[in-house]
Design a protein around this motif. Sequence first.
Motif, mmCIF file in Angstrom:
data_model
loop_
_atom_site.group_PDB
_atom_site.id
_atom_site.type_symbol
_atom_site.label_atom_id
_atom_site.label_comp_id
_atom_site.label_asym_id
_atom_site.label_seq_id
_atom_site.Cartn_x
_atom_site.Cartn_y
_atom_site.Cartn_z
ATOM 1 N N LEU A 158 0.852 -1.192 0.000
ATOM 2 C CA LEU A 158 0.000 0.000 0.000
ATOM 3 C C LEU A 158 0.888 1.243 0.000
ATOM 4 O O LEU A 158 1.716 1.432 0.895
ATOM 5 C CB LEU A 158 -0.903 -0.010 1.233
ATOM 6 N N GLU A 159 0.711 2.067 -1.023
ATOM 7 C CA GLU A 159 1.484 3.315 -1.114
ATOM 8 C C GLU A 159 0.750 4.458 -0.421
ATOM 9 O O GLU A 159 1.348 5.272 0.279
ATOM 10 C CB GLU A 159 1.693 3.700 -2.578
ATOM 11 N N SER A 160 -0.559 4.557 -0.656
ATOM 12 C CA SER A 160 -1.356 5.635 -0.073
ATOM 13 C C SER A 160 -2.799 5.172 0.063
ATOM 14 O O SER A 160 -3.225 4.218 -0.592
ATOM 15 C CB SER A 160 -1.291 6.892 -0.949
ATOM 16 N N GLY A 161 -3.560 5.853 0.902
ATOM 17 C CA GLY A 161 -4.944 5.484 1.132
ATOM 18 C C GLY A 161 -5.069 4.552 2.318
ATOM 19 O O GLY A 161 -4.144 4.401 3.127
ATOM 20 N N SER A 162 -6.218 3.899 2.437
ATOM 21 C CA SER A 162 -6.450 3.010 3.564
ATOM 22 C C SER A 162 -7.262 1.800 3.131
ATOM 23 O O SER A 162 -7.937 1.823 2.103
ATOM 24 C CB SER A 162 -7.183 3.741 4.695
ATOM 25 N N MET A 163 -7.172 0.755 3.935
ATOM 26 C CA MET A 163 -7.927 -0.464 3.653
ATOM 27 C C MET A 163 -8.215 -1.178 4.958
ATOM 28 O O MET A 163 -7.526 -0.989 5.970
ATOM 29 C CB MET A 163 -7.145 -1.394 2.729
ATOM 30 N N HIS A 164 -9.260 -1.990 4.927
ATOM 31 C CA HIS A 164 -9.580 -2.844 6.062
ATOM 32 C C HIS A 164 -9.242 -4.273 5.658
ATOM 33 O O HIS A 164 -9.756 -4.774 4.663
ATOM 34 C CB HIS A 164 -11.061 -2.731 6.433
ATOM 35 N N ALA A 165 -8.345 -4.895 6.404
ATOM 36 C CA ALA A 165 -7.886 -6.244 6.079
ATOM 37 C C ALA A 165 -8.452 -7.242 7.075
ATOM 38 O O ALA A 165 -8.477 -6.994 8.287
ATOM 39 C CB ALA A 165 -6.357 -6.309 6.103
ATOM 40 N N HIS A 166 -8.916 -8.374 6.551
ATOM 41 C CA HIS A 166 -9.392 -9.475 7.395
ATOM 42 C C HIS A 166 -8.525 -10.686 7.082
ATOM 43 O O HIS A 166 -8.571 -11.214 5.970
ATOM 44 C CB HIS A 166 -10.862 -9.783 7.100
ATOM 45 N N ILE A 167 -7.715 -11.110 8.061
ATOM 46 C CA ILE A 167 -6.820 -12.241 7.891
ATOM 47 C C ILE A 167 -7.030 -13.189 9.069
ATOM 48 O O ILE A 167 -7.004 -12.771 10.222
ATOM 49 C CB ILE A 167 -5.351 -11.792 7.827
ATOM 50 N N ARG A 168 -7.250 -14.469 8.745
ATOM 51 C CA ARG A 168 -7.677 -15.440 9.751
ATOM 52 C C ARG A 168 -8.971 -14.926 10.387
ATOM 53 O O ARG A 168 -9.927 -14.627 9.702
ATOM 54 C CB ARG A 168 -6.583 -15.689 10.789
ATOM 55 N N ASP A 169 -9.001 -14.784 11.709
ATOM 56 C CA ASP A 169 -10.215 -14.295 12.366
ATOM 57 C C ASP A 169 -10.037 -12.869 12.873
ATOM 58 O O ASP A 169 -10.835 -12.384 13.668
ATOM 59 C CB ASP A 169 -10.580 -15.212 13.536
ATOM 60 N N LYS A 170 -8.998 -12.181 12.381
ATOM 61 C CA LYS A 170 -8.712 -10.838 12.873
ATOM 62 C C LYS A 170 -8.939 -9.799 11.775
ATOM 63 O O LYS A 170 -8.664 -10.043 10.603
ATOM 64 C CB LYS A 170 -7.266 -10.756 13.375
ATOM 65 N N SER A 171 -9.430 -8.629 12.184
ATOM 66 C CA SER A 171 -9.652 -7.516 11.265
ATOM 67 C C SER A 171 -8.903 -6.297 11.774
ATOM 68 O O SER A 171 -8.791 -6.088 12.983
ATOM 69 C CB SER A 171 -11.147 -7.187 11.153
ATOM 70 N N ALA A 172 -8.400 -5.496 10.851
ATOM 71 C CA ALA A 172 -7.684 -4.274 11.243
ATOM 72 C C ALA A 172 -7.686 -3.290 10.089
ATOM 73 O O ALA A 172 -7.738 -3.671 8.918
ATOM 74 C CB ALA A 172 -6.252 -4.599 11.663
ATOM 75 N N GLU A 173 -7.618 -2.015 10.442
ATOM 76 C CA GLU A 173 -7.533 -0.938 9.460
ATOM 77 C C GLU A 173 -6.067 -0.557 9.284
ATOM 78 O O GLU A 173 -5.312 -0.466 10.267
ATOM 79 C CB GLU A 173 -8.318 0.279 9.955
ATOM 80 N N HIS A 174 -5.663 -0.354 8.021
ATOM 81 C CA HIS A 174 -4.274 0.027 7.744
ATOM 82 C C HIS A 174 -4.269 1.261 6.850
ATOM 83 O O HIS A 174 -5.030 1.340 5.880
ATOM 84 C CB HIS A 174 -3.533 -1.125 7.069
#
Length: 295
Positions: free
Chosen positions: A52-68
């Motif tokens: 990710l160079e710019s902006g934001s995303m919400h990632a869901h990996i396994r059973d965890k979610s986080a905003e980056h």
Amino acid sequence: MADIPHYFLYGEELPETAPDYMHIARLEQSLPKHNWEIHPHRHDNLHQLMILESGSMHAHIRDKSAEHHGRCVLSIPAKEVHGFAHQPGVTGFIVSVSHPFMMSLFNDAERQGLAQLFREPMVVHLDDETDEGEITRMGERLLEEFHTPKIGQASIIGAYLKIVFVMLARHRQRGDIQESSDGKTALFERFVRLVDTHATEHWQVSQYAEALGLSQGQLNRICQRAAGQQALAIVHEHLLDEAKRLLVFTQLSAKEIGYQLGFKDPGYFSRFFQRHTGQAPKQFKTRVTESQRQI
């Protein structure tokens, strides 16, 4: 696992000239056709990097979610269930690499030293002090090589990829996540592969140790050194990860999941899950589902 989508590359049709060991695309070009969202899925034999160079995303990996946000890299090993919801306008790259090709880039000592990177999902947040845009430049060079086949293409792509993975490993090291690179790490990797194959058969620790030519005590010491856990805890963690994936990403009942994971008694599976997570399987599924709806 059953009912979890498996893809070579999510929604992509590869050109005939594309190498079969690697794919790269710019996020801002490939995501709009998916409405900026990649639904949860998995790749059986691909390691993916989301740069990710710019902006934001919400990632869901396994059973965890986080905003980056901003500059970061997500490293997702093969078989890990993952999905993304991007804010429109993000920029960066999505890189998918054949696991065998990736591993061929490193010698035995390097593979042992980078074992955790190849095995566990990882997020690296970049800043000017630790990265002056070099990973992004590697993305641009990979993209150019991918689209302009020339002599030695695989060698050049392999060299760029190796640089990226080594840089990610150095970022891990700066974050004080150290790991051993001696022969005991190789034994631990063999143990992990055996767990992946035999966990649902509910092998005893003694069976894993025998398959590795070790005593139970030796195996536990190797696991403690490499992962900070006893061998049985690692086996249980594997079963719990698979149970969580199936609960979140399939419509299978807890009873069906228990049977699929080798538990002959559904009640014992529920007690096992609750003992390790503090929640019954149904409660866990409800909590994760509700948290996803709030995103």
